[in-house]
Design a protein around this motif. Sequence first.
Motif, PDB file in Angstrom:
ATOM      1  N   THR A   4     -40.600   6.088 -52.569  1.00  0.00           N
ATOM      2  CA  THR A   4     -40.169   5.386 -51.371  1.00  0.00           C
ATOM      3  C   THR A   4     -41.352   4.631 -50.782  1.00  0.00           C
ATOM      4  O   THR A   4     -42.508   4.871 -51.125  1.00  0.00           O
ATOM      5  CB  THR A   4     -39.629   6.376 -50.325  1.00  0.00           C
ATOM      6  N   ARG A   5     -41.051   3.693 -49.896  1.00  0.00           N
ATOM      7  CA  ARG A   5     -42.099   2.881 -49.273  1.00  0.00           C
ATOM      8  C   ARG A   5     -43.107   3.763 -48.546  1.00  0.00           C
ATOM      9  O   ARG A   5     -44.320   3.561 -48.673  1.00  0.00           O
ATOM     10  CB  ARG A   5     -41.454   1.899 -48.298  1.00  0.00           C
ATOM     11  N   GLN A   6     -42.645   4.748 -47.807  1.00  0.00           N
ATOM     12  CA  GLN A   6     -43.531   5.614 -47.046  1.00  0.00           C
ATOM     13  C   GLN A   6     -44.424   6.436 -47.968  1.00  0.00           C
ATOM     14  O   GLN A   6     -45.628   6.570 -47.722  1.00  0.00           O
ATOM     15  CB  GLN A   6     -42.720   6.540 -46.139  1.00  0.00           C
ATOM     16  N   LYS A   7     -43.861   6.975 -49.040  1.00  0.00           N
ATOM     17  CA  LYS A   7     -44.669   7.764 -49.972  1.00  0.00           C
ATOM     18  C   LYS A   7     -45.687   6.899 -50.693  1.00  0.00           C
ATOM     19  O   LYS A   7     -46.808   7.344 -50.965  1.00  0.00           O
ATOM     20  CB  LYS A   7     -43.753   8.456 -50.984  1.00  0.00           C
ATOM     21  N   GLU A   8     -45.318   5.658 -50.999  1.00  0.00           N
ATOM     22  CA  GLU A   8     -46.259   4.754 -51.664  1.00  0.00           C
ATOM     23  C   GLU A   8     -47.425   4.420 -50.743  1.00  0.00           C
ATOM     24  O   GLU A   8     -48.575   4.334 -51.188  1.00  0.00           O
ATOM     25  CB  GLU A   8     -45.541   3.477 -52.100  1.00  0.00           C
ATOM     26  N   ILE A   9     -47.152   4.234 -49.452  1.00  0.00           N
ATOM     27  CA  ILE A   9     -48.218   3.963 -48.490  1.00  0.00           C
ATOM     28  C   ILE A   9     -49.173   5.145 -48.403  1.00  0.00           C
ATOM     29  O   ILE A   9     -50.401   4.985 -48.434  1.00  0.00           O
ATOM     30  CB  ILE A   9     -47.616   3.646 -47.106  1.00  0.00           C
ATOM     31  N   ILE A  10     -48.617   6.354 -48.311  1.00  0.00           N
ATOM     32  CA  ILE A  10     -49.452   7.558 -48.228  1.00  0.00           C
ATOM     33  C   ILE A  10     -50.302   7.710 -49.482  1.00  0.00           C
ATOM     34  O   ILE A  10     -51.506   8.013 -49.410  1.00  0.00           O
ATOM     35  CB  ILE A  10     -48.574   8.799 -48.008  1.00  0.00           C
ATOM     36  N   GLN A 303     -51.327   3.468 -34.110  1.00  0.00           N
ATOM     37  CA  GLN A 303     -50.083   3.170 -34.809  1.00  0.00           C
ATOM     38  C   GLN A 303     -50.078   1.708 -35.229  1.00  0.00           C
ATOM     39  O   GLN A 303     -50.414   0.829 -34.429  1.00  0.00           O
ATOM     40  CB  GLN A 303     -48.872   3.458 -33.918  1.00  0.00           C
TER      41      GLN A 303
END
Length: 354
Positions: A4-10, A303
């Motif tokens: 997912t986008r969030q996991k890729e960012i992390i 943020q």
Amino acid sequence: MTLTRQKEIILAILAYSFCSGTLVLLNKLTLHFLPFPSLVVSFQLFACIVIIYSMQAFGYVDVDSIQWSNVKPYMLYIFFFATGVYCNMRSLSTSNVETVIVFRALSPSIVAFLDALCLGREWPSQRSWLGLLTLVMGAYGYASFDEKFQTQGMSAYFWPVCYTVVIALEMAYGKQIVKSVPLKTKSGPVIYTNLLGIIPMLLLANVGNEYSKFWDFYWSGSTNARLPPMSIFLLIIGSLVGTGIGYSSWWCREMVSATSFTLIGVINKCLTILLNLLIWDQHAKPGGIFCLFVCIAGGMIYQQAPMRSDRKVIETGITADDEEFESEIHPNVHSKDDEEMQDLLSDKNARKRG
């Protein structure tokens, strides 16, 4: 496996942070055996190019072909990169490390303005400004515990100011390259920056008189081992990690805003300093260590500001285009234009009957 986008960012942030922190420690050890910073970086850039094209030859990665239309924008980025390295060297020669850290902590605030003025981001929220301010206060607090920082004159701040401004321009322009230069592979930005970065680094080595120093160093060693074996090992490991930071830095830059990427770099440096204080017997003052944690807290408060287009979509909701699209896929749903046309036809039929 699709992330997912969030996991890729992390994952991108973790990869960049790991490579960045590891490379700093490796370079510190390498410079202990080979005190030639520009030559060491030049070797790592060249080794990265060899590694990437070797992986391409064996079919492990794809690499964009070199095109002049893509070289031109990267040349300006390399100019900022080389100028930043030079300003950093001059900063360390006229002031101390603590001063450079304080001014480096100012760069995310400058990039936040560039993000909003040039890169289409919203202005940071009050919470984000508080996080950036906390970061600066923590960096200043850490530096204030060093006596050398307190006794420097105004002349010691010229090159740190130049370094901060150039770093901010480099970070903002790097994000612009990601958005505007149409490269198809992850290897593309790494190849362009390393190929174009070798020449200015070799020039900086000449400015620092590193060639003659290395020549004297090489011939001063024994006949059997003119270079310490540990230095060769560290150069190899540093080149591998340098290749990793090439990929992870551009990947992370693609995932987050320019301000967030700059902030991640500052926090990484604070973590590296903290790790150095724990590993090496430097006897840092408790107040200085506390201020490093304040810097990290500032980074956690911040943020990322959204894009203006994202905010506009959220505020306006369904637009005229949405209505037209919905009327096409759902015959029972009519747009405003359909309703107006139906009213006109009804009026026309009524007049005919009359």
